[in-house]
Design a protein around this motif. Structure first.
Motif, PDB file in Angstrom:
ATOM      1  N   ARG A 173      -6.719  -8.844  -3.570  1.00 52.77           N
ATOM      2  CA  ARG A 173      -6.391  -9.445  -2.278  1.00 52.77           C
ATOM      3  C   ARG A 173      -7.021 -10.827  -2.143  1.00 52.77           C
ATOM      4  N   ILE A 216      -2.968  -2.898  -5.893  1.00 54.69           N
ATOM      5  CA  ILE A 216      -2.457  -2.560  -4.566  1.00 54.69           C
ATOM      6  C   ILE A 216      -0.987  -2.231  -4.736  1.00 54.69           C
ATOM      7  N   THR A 273      -5.005 -13.339  -4.441  1.00 53.04           N
ATOM      8  CA  THR A 273      -3.651 -13.613  -3.955  1.00 53.04           C
ATOM      9  C   THR A 273      -3.687 -14.364  -2.630  1.00 53.04           C
ATOM     10  N   ALA A 274      -4.720 -14.130  -1.821  1.00 49.00           N
ATOM     11  CA  ALA A 274      -4.853 -14.876  -0.566  1.00 49.00           C
ATOM     12  C   ALA A 274      -5.031 -16.368  -0.818  1.00 49.00           C
ATOM     13  N   ARG A 288       0.821  -1.207   0.000  1.00 47.93           N
ATOM     14  CA  ARG A 288       0.000   0.000   0.000  1.00 47.93           C
ATOM     15  C   ARG A 288       0.859   1.263   0.000  1.00 47.93           C
TER      16      ARG A 288
END
Length: 275
Positions: free
Chosen positions: A218, A176, A221-222, A143
């Motif tokens: 997110r 991100i 990718t998690a 970030r």
């Protein structure tokens, strides 16, 4: 001119070629090309129009659900300002995309280094260009506020400086954070900077994910999904069930898969889930 991701996707697909805004005066000129998440969007016309003159065709071309919805949207804010009808067209990919993948030759590297040196000399807070490039290389997909804190800057100032580097193709914006481009890496390597990324394993080859928004990125990718080929091994229902993946992200994934000759795994023959 701010545009929602779904609106940009529709412009790229050719489904939307108009926008309507309430402005005190025109904020864009005909011929302006705006850099957006989907590429270049060109302004083809800017005309002041009475609200009463809007038609169902205008609403359709602007991506509104109906003429009533278009008018209601314009009436929510700044009703005292006139309405402008803006013509739009997709004008191709952002030229910075090709630039950042083009490894510069010796003469280009010298010119880039001279430009970076000028930025450092002009900075009231001291040299920052190499430190920023090295930080992005060390912490990709992080970030911007976190990176800014590491640099001791406020977030707007940090983003403004990164945009300068992006103009020369040295960095790339992600959903991100950022990552260092091949061009940026070549400059750091030429100057002999100790890059931590050199010791990283070579990333798995394949197609990167399209821009699908921070929340959806997110979510994928998690689950270890970082390449488009991995998406093709999943069903659309599986991906849809992940928190943060909405219709826009699914649409972008479908488009990217189709362009690559891929598709979501077909689960139509699977047993239905219990209700």
């Amino acid at each position: 001119m701010l545009m929602r991701p779904a609106e940009l996707a529709a412009i790229r697909a050719g489904d939307v070629d108009l926008a309507f805004r309430r402005w005190e005066r025109p904020r864009l000129r005909v011929g302006t090309r705006m850099r957006t998440a989907v590429g270049l969007v060109e302004i083809t016309s800017v005309d002041r129009v009475p609200v009463k003159s809007l038609t169902a065709a205008d609403a359709r071309r602007a991506g509104a659900a109906s003429l009533a919805a278009l008018r209601q949207g314009l009436d929510r804010l700044h009703q005292d300002r006139p309405v402008y009808r803006i013509g739009l067209r997709y004008a191709g990919v952002d030229p910075r995309h090709a630039l950042r993948e083009a490894v510069p030759d010796a003469a280009e590297i010298d010119a880039i280094i001279a430009w970076l040196d000028r930025l450092d000399r002009a900075s009231p807070t001291g040299p920052w260009t190499r430190a920023t490039l090295l930080l992005i290389d060390e912490l990709p997909a992080t970030r911007a506020p976190d990176l800014a804190q590491r640099m001791g800057w406020d977030t707007p100032s940090f983003k403004q400086n990164v945009r300068k580097l992006k103009e020369r193709g040295l960095t790339e914006s992600l959903d991100i954070g950022y990552r260092l481009s091949a061009r940026g890496a070549a400059v750091l390597d030429h100057e002999g900077h100790p890059r931590q990324a050199r010791s990283r394993s070579v990333p798995e080859p394949g197609l990167p994910l399209p821009h699908i928004g921070a929340a959806a990125t997110r979510a994928l990718t998690a689950h270890g999904v970082v390449r488009l080929e991995q998406v093709a091994g999943l069903s659309e229902g599986e991906v849809r069930a992940w928190h943060g993946v909405g219709p826009y992200a699914l649409g972008r994934l479908r488009t990217a898969l189709d362009e690559a000759g891929l598709a979501f795994r077909d689960d139509t023959g699977a047993e239905p889930e219990p209700s």
